[in-house]
Design a protein around this motif. Sequence first.
Motif, PDB file in Angstrom:
ATOM      1  N   ASP A  62      15.083  37.718  93.591  1.00 23.17           N
ATOM      2  CA  ASP A  62      16.496  37.734  92.991  1.00 23.17           C
ATOM      3  C   ASP A  62      16.143  38.102  91.647  1.00 23.17           C
ATOM      4  O   ASP A  62      17.168  38.958  90.889  1.00 23.17           O
ATOM      5  CB  ASP A  62      17.403  36.511  92.982  1.00 23.17           C
ATOM      6  CG  ASP A  62      17.633  36.056  94.434  1.00 23.17           C
ATOM      7  OD1 ASP A  62      17.901  34.866  94.572  1.00 23.17           O
ATOM      8  OD2 ASP A  62      17.824  36.996  95.208  1.00 23.17           O
ATOM      9  N   SER A  63      15.132  37.784  90.751  1.00 24.47           N
ATOM     10  CA  SER A  63      15.141  38.139  89.459  1.00 24.47           C
ATOM     11  C   SER A  63      14.658  39.802  89.105  1.00 24.47           C
ATOM     12  O   SER A  63      15.031  39.982  87.940  1.00 24.47           O
ATOM     13  CB  SER A  63      13.822  37.283  88.661  1.00 24.47           C
ATOM     14  OG  SER A  63      12.493  37.453  89.709  1.00 24.47           O
ATOM     15  N   VAL A  64      14.510  40.258  90.134  1.00 22.96           N
ATOM     16  CA  VAL A  64      14.109  41.900  90.041  1.00 22.96           C
ATOM     17  C   VAL A  64      15.093  42.614  90.723  1.00 22.96           C
ATOM     18  O   VAL A  64      15.007  43.840  90.433  1.00 22.96           O
ATOM     19  CB  VAL A  64      12.549  42.087  90.226  1.00 22.96           C
ATOM     20  CG1 VAL A  64      11.759  41.246  89.420  1.00 22.96           C
ATOM     21  CG2 VAL A  64      12.561  42.082  91.905  1.00 22.96           C
ATOM     22  N   LYS A  65      15.899  42.085  91.469  1.00 16.24           N
ATOM     23  CA  LYS A  65      16.910  42.915  92.363  1.00 16.24           C
ATOM     24  C   LYS A  65      17.764  43.539  91.536  1.00 16.24           C
ATOM     25  O   LYS A  65      18.342  43.271  90.376  1.00 16.24           O
ATOM     26  CB  LYS A  65      17.570  41.876  93.430  1.00 16.24           C
ATOM     27  CG  LYS A  65      18.196  42.557  94.638  1.00 16.24           C
ATOM     28  CD  LYS A  65      18.709  41.670  95.568  1.00 16.24           C
ATOM     29  CE  LYS A  65      17.514  40.562  95.998  1.00 16.24           C
ATOM     30  NZ  LYS A  65      18.263  39.572  97.121  1.00 16.24           N
ATOM     31  N   GLY A  66      17.782  45.039  91.790  1.00 10.37           N
ATOM     32  CA  GLY A  66      18.503  45.856  91.133  1.00 10.37           C
ATOM     33  C   GLY A  66      17.905  46.509  89.684  1.00 10.37           C
ATOM     34  O   GLY A  66      18.330  47.649  89.423  1.00 10.37           O
ATOM     35  N   ARG A  67      16.606  46.012  89.550  1.00 10.84           N
ATOM     36  CA  ARG A  67      15.828  46.672  88.431  1.00 10.84           C
ATOM     37  C   ARG A  67      14.493  47.251  88.934  1.00 10.84           C
ATOM     38  O   ARG A  67      14.286  48.279  88.383  1.00 10.84           O
ATOM     39  CB  ARG A  67      15.722  45.669  87.413  1.00 10.84           C
ATOM     40  CG  ARG A  67      16.930  44.861  87.049  1.00 10.84           C
ATOM     41  CD  ARG A  67      16.409  43.973  85.625  1.00 10.84           C
ATOM     42  NE  ARG A  67      15.498  43.024  85.850  1.00 10.84           N
ATOM     43  CZ  ARG A  67      14.243  42.724  85.522  1.00 10.84           C
ATOM     44  NH1 ARG A  67      13.843  43.563  84.706  1.00 10.84           N
ATOM     45  NH2 ARG A  67      13.797  41.740  85.973  1.00 10.84           N
TER      46      ARG A  67
END
Length: 124
Positions: A62-67
Amino acid sequence: QVQLVESGGGLVQAGGSLRLSCAASGRTFSSYAMGWFRQAPGKEREFVAAISWSGDNTYYADSVKGRFTISRDNAKNTVYLQMNSLKPEDTAVYYCAVKVYSGSYYYSPAYDYWGQGTQVTVSS
């Protein structure tokens, strides 16, 4: 046996981008799922992203999703991690790994071979 060599780490300012590469040799690379994990000083190794053998399925923390975006080129025996909008909390040693057998993509003990890691440092 599989050998993995990561590259592409370095120092970048917050908001910047890096692309990590992991070159594999040894066994049939295209048959196996691949993952990226990271470990910051004083912290446990954590899952970042994974990709199925075909590349059809990807998984992200979740901490990197979209990045971050994971991809692979089976013709080059290489998996990539494109990291955008980097934050200081992304600072860690990043490891790629091969998952030969069944098991959770998110669980580091499910992976059978590991690279030596590459340092990513994000300054604020």
